[in-house]
Every structure is written in C-alpha cells, then in structure tokens.
Design a protein around this motif. Structure first.
Motif, PDB file in Angstrom:
ATOM      1  N   HIS A 212     -10.856  11.648   1.207  1.00  0.00           N
ATOM      2  CA  HIS A 212      -9.611  11.387   0.474  1.00  0.00           C
ATOM      3  C   HIS A 212      -9.469   9.890   0.238  1.00  0.00           C
ATOM      4  CE1 HIS A 212      -5.274  11.210  -0.343  1.00  0.00           C
ATOM      5  NE2 HIS A 212      -5.405  12.469  -0.717  1.00  0.00           N
ATOM      6  N   GLU A 213      -8.947   9.526  -0.916  1.00  0.00           N
ATOM      7  CA  GLU A 213      -8.876   8.096  -1.264  1.00  0.00           C
ATOM      8  C   GLU A 213      -8.121   7.264  -0.217  1.00  0.00           C
ATOM      9  OE1 GLU A 213      -7.729  10.585  -3.136  1.00  0.00           O
ATOM     10  OE2 GLU A 213      -5.670  10.255  -3.849  1.00  0.00           O
ATOM     11  N   ASP A 214      -7.137   7.885   0.454  1.00  0.00           N
ATOM     12  CA  ASP A 214      -6.339   7.107   1.394  1.00  0.00           C
ATOM     13  C   ASP A 214      -6.967   6.969   2.783  1.00  0.00           C
ATOM     14  OD1 ASP A 214      -3.848   6.248  -0.039  1.00  0.00           O
ATOM     15  OD2 ASP A 214      -3.869   8.379  -0.551  1.00  0.00           O
ATOM     16  N   ILE A 215      -8.101   7.614   2.971  1.00  0.00           N
ATOM     17  CA  ILE A 215      -8.795   7.504   4.261  1.00  0.00           C
ATOM     18  C   ILE A 215      -9.995   6.563   4.137  1.00  0.00           C
ATOM     19  CG2 ILE A 215      -9.789   8.861   6.189  1.00  0.00           C
ATOM     20  CD1 ILE A 215      -6.999   9.649   5.463  1.00  0.00           C
TER      21      ILE A 215
ATOM     22  N   LEU B 244      -8.658  15.960   5.709  1.00  0.00           N
ATOM     23  CA  LEU B 244      -8.402  14.515   5.710  1.00  0.00           C
ATOM     24  C   LEU B 244      -7.811  14.055   7.038  1.00  0.00           C
ATOM     25  CD1 LEU B 244      -5.373  12.928   5.116  1.00  0.00           C
ATOM     26  CD2 LEU B 244      -5.468  14.446   3.178  1.00  0.00           C
ATOM     27  N   THR B 245      -7.232  14.985   7.781  1.00  0.00           N
ATOM     28  CA  THR B 245      -6.585  14.635   9.056  1.00  0.00           C
ATOM     29  C   THR B 245      -7.546  14.664  10.240  1.00  0.00           C
ATOM     30  OG1 THR B 245      -5.988  16.950   9.266  1.00  0.00           O
ATOM     31  CG2 THR B 245      -4.309  15.471   8.383  1.00  0.00           C
TER      32      THR B 245
ATOM     33  N   TRP C 174      -6.329   9.168  13.096  1.00  0.00           N
ATOM     34  CA  TRP C 174      -6.305  10.599  12.765  1.00  0.00           C
ATOM     35  C   TRP C 174      -6.707  11.402  14.002  1.00  0.00           C
ATOM     36  CZ3 TRP C 174      -4.034  11.295   8.182  1.00  0.00           C
ATOM     37  CH2 TRP C 174      -3.943  10.154   7.375  1.00  0.00           C
TER      38      TRP C 174
ATOM     39  N   PRO D  23      -9.213   1.611  13.069  1.00  0.00           N
ATOM     40  CA  PRO D  23      -9.981   2.418  12.109  1.00  0.00           C
ATOM     41  C   PRO D  23     -10.375   3.790  12.665  1.00  0.00           C
ATOM     42  CG  PRO D  23     -11.323   0.613  13.000  1.00  0.00           C
ATOM     43  CD  PRO D  23      -9.902   0.373  13.447  1.00  0.00           C
TER      44      PRO D  23
ATOM     45  N   PRO E  67      -7.094  -2.135   1.448  1.00  0.00           N
ATOM     46  CA  PRO E  67      -5.695  -2.549   1.281  1.00  0.00           C
ATOM     47  C   PRO E  67      -5.329  -3.823   2.056  1.00  0.00           C
ATOM     48  CG  PRO E  67      -5.824  -0.612   2.708  1.00  0.00           C
ATOM     49  CD  PRO E  67      -7.207  -0.868   2.188  1.00  0.00           C
TER      50      PRO E  67
ATOM     51  N   ARG F 168     -10.283  14.336  -7.216  1.00  0.00           N
ATOM     52  CA  ARG F 168      -9.659  13.049  -6.923  1.00  0.00           C
ATOM     53  C   ARG F 168     -10.014  12.026  -7.999  1.00  0.00           C
ATOM     54  NH1 ARG F 168      -6.142  15.100  -4.120  1.00  0.00           N
ATOM     55  NH2 ARG F 168      -5.305  12.979  -4.073  1.00  0.00           N
ATOM     56  N   ASP F 169      -9.133  11.038  -8.151  1.00  0.00           N
ATOM     57  CA  ASP F 169      -9.349  10.004  -9.150  1.00  0.00           C
ATOM     58  C   ASP F 169     -10.156   8.849  -8.535  1.00  0.00           C
ATOM     59  OD1 ASP F 169      -9.175   7.830 -10.851  1.00  0.00           O
ATOM     60  OD2 ASP F 169      -7.099   8.249 -11.451  1.00  0.00           O
TER      61      ASP F 169
ATOM     62  N   VAL G 296      -8.484   5.334  -8.480  1.00  0.00           N
ATOM     63  CA  VAL G 296      -7.489   5.149  -7.420  1.00  0.00           C
ATOM     64  C   VAL G 296      -8.214   4.849  -6.116  1.00  0.00           C
ATOM     65  CG1 VAL G 296      -5.725   6.312  -6.044  1.00  0.00           C
ATOM     66  CG2 VAL G 296      -5.755   6.621  -8.525  1.00  0.00           C
TER      67      VAL G 296
ATOM     68  N   LEU H 194       0.756  10.467   4.952  1.00  0.00           N
ATOM     69  CA  LEU H 194       0.891   9.034   4.683  1.00  0.00           C
ATOM     70  C   LEU H 194       2.296   8.543   4.997  1.00  0.00           C
ATOM     71  CD1 LEU H 194      -1.014   9.085   1.274  1.00  0.00           C
ATOM     72  CD2 LEU H 194      -1.956   8.601   3.545  1.00  0.00           C
TER      73      LEU H 194
ATOM     74  N   HIS I  72     -10.456   3.472   3.563  1.00  0.00           N
ATOM     75  CA  HIS I  72     -10.494   2.158   4.245  1.00  0.00           C
ATOM     76  C   HIS I  72     -10.769   2.305   5.739  1.00  0.00           C
ATOM     77  CE1 HIS I  72      -6.201   2.157   5.746  1.00  0.00           C
ATOM     78  NE2 HIS I  72      -6.072   3.008   4.759  1.00  0.00           N
ATOM     79  N   PHE I  73     -10.311   3.429   6.318  1.00  0.00           N
ATOM     80  CA  PHE I  73     -10.664   3.675   7.723  1.00  0.00           C
ATOM     81  C   PHE I  73     -12.163   3.973   7.828  1.00  0.00           C
ATOM     82  CE2 PHE I  73      -6.178   5.136   7.498  1.00  0.00           C
ATOM     83  CZ  PHE I  73      -5.629   4.264   8.416  1.00  0.00           C
TER      84      PHE I  73
ATOM     85  N   CYS J 217      -7.803   1.505  -3.648  1.00  0.00           N
ATOM     86  CA  CYS J 217      -7.216   1.407  -2.292  1.00  0.00           C
ATOM     87  C   CYS J 217      -8.282   1.465  -1.191  1.00  0.00           C
ATOM     88  CB  CYS J 217      -6.095   2.429  -2.092  1.00  0.00           C
ATOM     89  SG  CYS J 217      -6.498   4.127  -2.375  1.00  0.00           S
TER      90      CYS J 217
ATOM     91  N   GLN K 139       1.348   4.328  -2.657  1.00  0.00           N
ATOM     92  CA  GLN K 139       1.202   5.736  -2.279  1.00  0.00           C
ATOM     93  C   GLN K 139       2.432   6.546  -2.707  1.00  0.00           C
ATOM     94  OE1 GLN K 139       0.410   4.986   1.900  1.00  0.00           O
ATOM     95  NE2 GLN K 139      -1.779   5.344   1.659  1.00  0.00           N
TER      96      GLN K 139
ATOM     97  N   HIS L 109       0.833  -1.195   0.000  1.00  0.00           N
ATOM     98  CA  HIS L 109       0.000   0.000   0.000  1.00  0.00           C
ATOM     99  C   HIS L 109       0.874   1.254   0.000  1.00  0.00           C
ATOM    100  CE1 HIS L 109      -3.510   2.355   2.058  1.00  0.00           C
ATOM    101  NE2 HIS L 109      -3.453   2.558   0.769  1.00  0.00           N
TER     102      HIS L 109
END
Lengths: 555, 144
Positions: B93-96, B64-65, A161, A157, B125, B114-115, B118, A39, B98-99, B122, A22, A18
């Motif tokens: 955001h794409e990277d968040i 995102l944070t 953050w 999960p 993951p 955003r794409d 992508v 990240l 999964h959470f 993800c 990234q 992953h």
C-alpha cells in the motif's frame, strides 16, 4: 521539560503535512474507509458513536503552560468548549470535524504537540508517574528515559504495524503511580550501587478482557542497552504475536503461550545479535536528555507553617484540601498539587476551556510553567511554593477544581463509556455521577480514607477496573446494561506487588450499583481495624466476608 | 498487472509496463527454491542462511496491517546480510512504502488498483527519522 530541537519540530510538521494529504485522498475517494481507518488512528482520530474523537498525545503526561493554553484554544475553537483527560495521561476532544483535524494538528505542532500513535496497533504514548521529578518518594526521575523511548518509538519503521496496541510505562518511585504491572512493558528505573542507571523490565501485563500482571523478563538492564533490548522484545512480539484474533493479540497472550522463560529466551536470542549495535545509547545522549529534566530553579522558601495553620483553622475546606490534594515534594518549601476534576455532577476527567486556561495560568504563576495530567484524570501542578497554596486554593475553588477528594472514593477513574464510545457495553459516566452524589458527604469519604474506585464501560478496561480497590465493569446481559463488581485490585508499589480485583458476585442492574457499593463500604467499616485502609482490610479478611454479606437478603 | 516501483540512480521511479513485462520473474517458494533463483517468502518465514544466494527475494504481504514482513526484511538485510533486490509483494500500500523502504525493501509490486504516482509522492514523507534503520545507520541522537 524536554525542548524540541529543529529536527523534532520539522518532523511533526512533516507528519501533519503527510496526514493532511492522506485526509485529502480519503475525502477524494482514493482511500477506502478501512485504509483510512489505519492512518487516522495513528494520528489520534477515532470515529465515535456521536462524532469523531481526537486524542492528543501528552508525552508522559507533561505539558508546559503554553501548550495547555493551546489545548484550551482547541477546546474552544474546534470542540464544544471542553476536553477530556484520559487514563493514559492524554487529552481528548470529542467533536472535531474530520476535515478540520489536519488544521488542529497544525495548530498543535506550533506548540510542539501532536497526536502521533495515540491509537492503532503501534507503540502508544509512554506514560509515567504524574509526580515525576517532584515526588518525595522518588529514587530517580523517569522522564528522561520516557523521552528517549518516545523518540525511539516514533515512526519506528519495524513496529508501526504490530498485532495490537502496545503500551509502555515507566516508574522511578517507591509507590508505582504509573501502574507498570498492567502494561505491555513496564520499566522500573533505579540506580545501582555504583550510581549507574538500570531497568527492571516487566512484560505481558495488561487489563482488557484477560487481565494479567507483567512478568519480570530482565533485571538490571543498563541504560545504554535500553533501546536494543526493547527492539529485540518488540521484534519477538511483532513476529510471533497472534494476528488471527484481536482478543488474543496482545503481548500478554504471547508471553503466556511461550511461557515467561520461553519468551525471555527468545528475546535474549534476538538481543544477542543487536546488543551493543547501532541503537546503543551513547553516554552523551543520556546526559543530553537528562539535562532537560534538571530540577527547576527552586528558591529558598519562607517558613509558612503558622500561616497555613491559621488558614486551616479558618477554612476547614482548605484544611481538607491540604490534607488530600497536596503532596510532599522533594524540595523544601514546595508541594505538588492535585487539581481534581471529580466535582459532583461533572463527568470524571472533563474540563472546560475556561478551566484549561485557568490551570495553564496557575502553572505559569505558581509552578515553573509546568502541568501534569495524571492517569486518575486530574491536573497536577508539580512544583508549587507552599506560600502560594492558599491563594491557589482560592482560585481553584472559583473554577470548581478544588474538590478535596484526591485518592478518595469520589476521585474515580472512569472511561467515557456508552455515552460516547462505540465499544462500550454499558454507560459509565451516569454510574460515576450516581456514586458521586450518593457519597457526596465528605466526612464519610474522609472516614473511609484512601479508596480507588475505577469504572469501565466494557471489557477493554479503559477505566482500569481490574486495579481499582473497588472495580465496576459494565457488561451486556441480553441487551441490558449490567455491572460486575470486583474488590481488592491495585496497581502496586515497591512493598506491595500489584494485584487484580476479585469478583464479588453476580452482576447487577445500574439501579442497584449504589446500594451494593454502600453495602461493601458498610462491611469494610464494620471489619476494619483501627486506621486500616480499605485495601489493607481486604488483604487481611479476603473476599469471603464481602461475598457472604453483599448479596445476603436484608432482614 | 501491477505497477513496478524501484530505484534507479538513487531515485524512486515507476518502471514502464513494457520493461516490467520483460523483467517478469519466475518466483519459487521456499520449498522448491534453489540458490540463484527468485525466492518468494511468506511474512512468517524463518530465516535460512542459504537465502543470501537468491537472485531476488519477494516478501508477500497478506494485508497492509501485517508488520511481520517488515521484521523479516530487517532480518534478511542485517542477519543474512542479503544485499540483492528485496521486493514487496501482495498487499503493498502506498502509505506503508516509507516503512518498507526503511526496513530494506528496494522494489515494490504495487497492486494495479493503486495509483503509482501517489505512491512515489509519499515514499519519503520525512527528511530524517529518529531511529537508525537498514538504510540509515544514524539515530537522531547521533546527529545532534
């Protein structure tokens, strides 16, 4: 030691994949600097003043010989031939190429190591006593509970953050070598009268610019409720911790704002919903994890008192090393050995690839393949048969790892400071070097006795200056590096509550630091009663005599 | 126009712009909301038992944070037992993702910049995780 299951292994492999993906997106311009920052931090990668820095997680400071060999290889192949032991029991590399980091992580994964959550606003690597499982003063080995927390906190999960970073430490011994009082959450583990495992939970401790000691928020927490309670506590912090100002975002500020009773009540209210729920630890799981940390196969050891005495007589240096760097073990005939990285002229915690390899080999030969990293930035071989101590000392001498100064003034804790870190206000390594040179006289050091001197290059306090018997803090004064000295801090143990150092006077330029420390030591030697330690003396006389005399004009 | 991602037949998918337009939602904030309507919440909202009757709930992420929306989602799912669509809005955001998925979100408005491919790539993951979650009652230790 804990042994990875197939699941653990595939989890970190997936994580590497992953992160590789990234990194590729970042290099292709699909992620901005700010997005990628979040990240990469969660995978241990900082961009420092000079180059990236990769922080590899050493869960609760415990490594196998094989893992340490792998770290030596990283130092050699990706770094400039050395690594750095951090104050949170991790290992850092200062020169990796950003694009190569996924490869380094893949190499690490082959030996069950990773860099997950070693940075960023998330639950960090859990730390503990570096003598865990070996210390004679231990009531219970904290490592199984550290491992349970490691698993629970990995990719949680809900808590990836947070308002700010979150550090958990666990201790199970009389002396608190994990410094639980200055962690976001500190856990004291012990057995109750019936032999059941329980925890006292402290919250809201921390160093940084507002140093605070943690408050007891729950006592006698049974082990099965450990995770549901932590989850409730984390949820309160995640929801109510400040996010408008990073300097006020740690849990200590929330606990202070709500009051300890208010915070406790809020956590209890939250916990009432989840107590006994899905995160409750089954007996079988506790037993499963505890089994990994069963004592190694100690054997009957020969009586070596006479042989050691002969070696001591013939080698005064060995004698000093035995006295300072060899610690009482719970198993007869064994000892825990501190391999000091604090030789004069070497930045505290820096170790070369050759040294790393040597320690890995000694671990295999003498210590059941186990190594620890201490928060004092030294290596520890936890289970060495006393009959091999002399042999080990000779080898350690040849690798410059036998400096007999554990817990003495030159065994300083020191952050990387302004030489490497972009947060620092001042350099810390040159200060450490100057002090090491100044107090290089071992007779003088031995006469001073136990003395923790901690140096931080800025208020973030990575060098733990607040809990040094003597603390040195680098500050910026109109663009110049100045240093503030504090006295009387310590991390505490079962009979002595931890305390934060008190500032002795105005900050001073670097050139004067050695003289001021020398003056402080002179005052201590003058005031101490027979065999009284620096800390004991300070507790008795207080800051006043130091304040009066340190900055008094000399006549 | 954002990209709408949701789950169809247990597979995450990108909803076509046409369908997404047709499903346009009239969000109400907590003050004006009535049972049966779509409810849009800020991440620091305090639970109201009535919200279980929303037609859809959106949580608006300011950055995102900002993890508060994750805890709020868990509370909506576990405390209110809300079982309707729970949508991530704002700084998704794409990277968040999964959470967010593991905290109970069932759809996302991904910002136009955003794409979405992508993002779909993800969204999961890992095959399994250490902890139980809103979507998986088993901890790692329940499986060993």
């Amino acid at each position: 030691m804990y042994q990875y299951t197939e699941f653990d292994r595939s989890f970190i492999e997936e994580r590497v994949n992953h992160y590789r993906e990234q990194t590729t997106r970042y290099l292709n311009g699909q992620l901005s600097e700010d997005e990628f920052l979040q990240l990469r931090l969660r995978n241990g990668l900082y961009l420092q003043r000079l180059a990236p820095m990769l922080r590899v997680a050493i869960p609760y400071g415990t490594l196998s010989s094989q893992q340490l060999f792998a770290l030596g290889k990283v130092a050699r192949e990706y770094d400039r031939g050395y690594g750095h032991l951090s104050t949170r029991q991790n290992m850092q590399f200062n020169w990796p190429e950003l694009a190569e980091v996924p490869d380094i992580l893949a190499d690490m994964a082959k030996v069950d190591l990773h860099a997950i959550q070693t940075s960023g606003s998330c639950i960090r690597n859990v730390t503990t006593d570096h003598f865990a499982g070996a210390a004679a003063d231990e009531t219970i080995d904290p490592r199984p509970y550290c491992e349970i927390i490691r698993q629970w906190s990995t990719n949680h999960p809900e808590f990836e953050w947070l308002p700010r970073k979150f550090k958990i430490a666990v201790t199970g011994a009389a002396e608190d070598r994990a410094a639980i009082g200055v962690h976001d959450v500190g856990l004291r583990v012990y057995r109750d009268d019936k032999g059941d495992v329980q925890f006292d939970v402290y919250a809201g401790g921390g160093l940084g610019r507002t140093p605070v000691l943690g408050a007891l928020v729950r006592s006698e927490l049974p082990i099965e409720h450990l995770l549901t309670y932590l989850e409730a506590l984390m949820r309160v912090y995640n929801r109510y911790g400040r996010r408008d100002n990073k300097y006020k975002a740690r849990i200590k500020i929330l606990v202070r704002a709500m009051g300890v009773d208010g915070f406790r009540a809020k956590v209890d209210e939250e916990w009432a919903h989840s107590k006994g729920g899905p995160g409750t630890l089954p007996e079988a799981e506790i037993t499963r994890v505890e089994a990994f940390f069963a004592p190694p196969g100690y054997s009957q050891q020969p009586e070596v008192g006479d042989a050691l005495a002969e070696h001591r007589l013939a080698n005064p240096k060995f004698s000093q090393w035995l006295q300072h760097n060899v610690t009482e073990h719970k198993a007869p005939g064994y000892a825990a050995v501190t391999l000091s990285t604090k030789a004069t002229g070497v930045p505290p915690g820096d170790v070369s690839d050759t040294q790393i390899d040597a320690v890995a080999q000694w671990a295999a030969d003498y210590s059941f393949s186990e190594v620890r990293i201490s928060h004092e930035q030294n290596f520890v071989l936890p289970h060495v048969p006393k009959q091999h101590l002399f042999e080990l000392w000779q080898k350690a001498q040849a690798q410059n790892l036998a400096t007999a100064n554990a817990r003495l003034i030159t065994d300083m804790i020191c952050c990387p400071g302004g030489d490497y870190c972009s947060l620092a206000n001042a350099k810390s390594i040159p200060v450490a070097e100057a002090l090491q040179e100044r107090f290089d006289d071992y007779d003088f050091q031995y006469d001073l006795g136990e003395l923790n001197l901690n140096i931080s290059g800025c208020m973030n306090a990575c060098g733990h200056h607040h809990v040094g018997h003597i603390g040195i803090l680098g500050v910026d004064k109109k663009g110049s590096e100045f240093y503030q000295i504090s006295l009387g801090g310590h991390a505490g143990h079962s009979e002595l509550a931890p305390s934060l150092g008190q500032i002795v006077g105005p900050s001073i330029p670097r050139a004067e630091v050695c003289d001021v420390i020398a003056k402080i030591l002179e005052i201590y030697v003058d005031l101490r009663l027979e065999d009284e330690s620096f800390l004991g003396c300070f507790k008795r006389v207080g800051i006043a005599p130091f304040k009066e005399r340190v900055y008094a004009p000399s006549h | 126009m954002h990209h709408l991602i949701n789950k169809q037949n247990d597979e995450w998918q990108l909803v076509s712009q046409e369908d997404s337009e047709q499903q346009k939602i009239e969000w109400q904030d907590a003050e004006s909301w009535q049972p049966g309507q779509a409810l849009r919440l800020p991440v620091d909202a305090e639970l109201d038992p009535q919200w279980g009757q929303a037609s859809v709930i959106g949580i608006d992420f300011p950055a995102l944070t900002d993890g508060r929306g994750l805890s709020l989602a868990v509370l909506l799912r576990t405390r209110l037992n809300y079982s309707g669509d729970l949508r991530g809005l704002g700084a998704v955001h794409e990277d968040i993702l999964h959470f967010m998925v593991r905290c109970g979100f069932s759809s996302f408005e991904l910002p136009e910049s955003r794409d979405p491919n992508v993002a779909l790539n993800c969204i999961a993951p890992h095959k399994q995780y250490y902890q139980s979650s809103v979507v998986d009652p088993l901890n790692h230790f329940d499986r060993v």
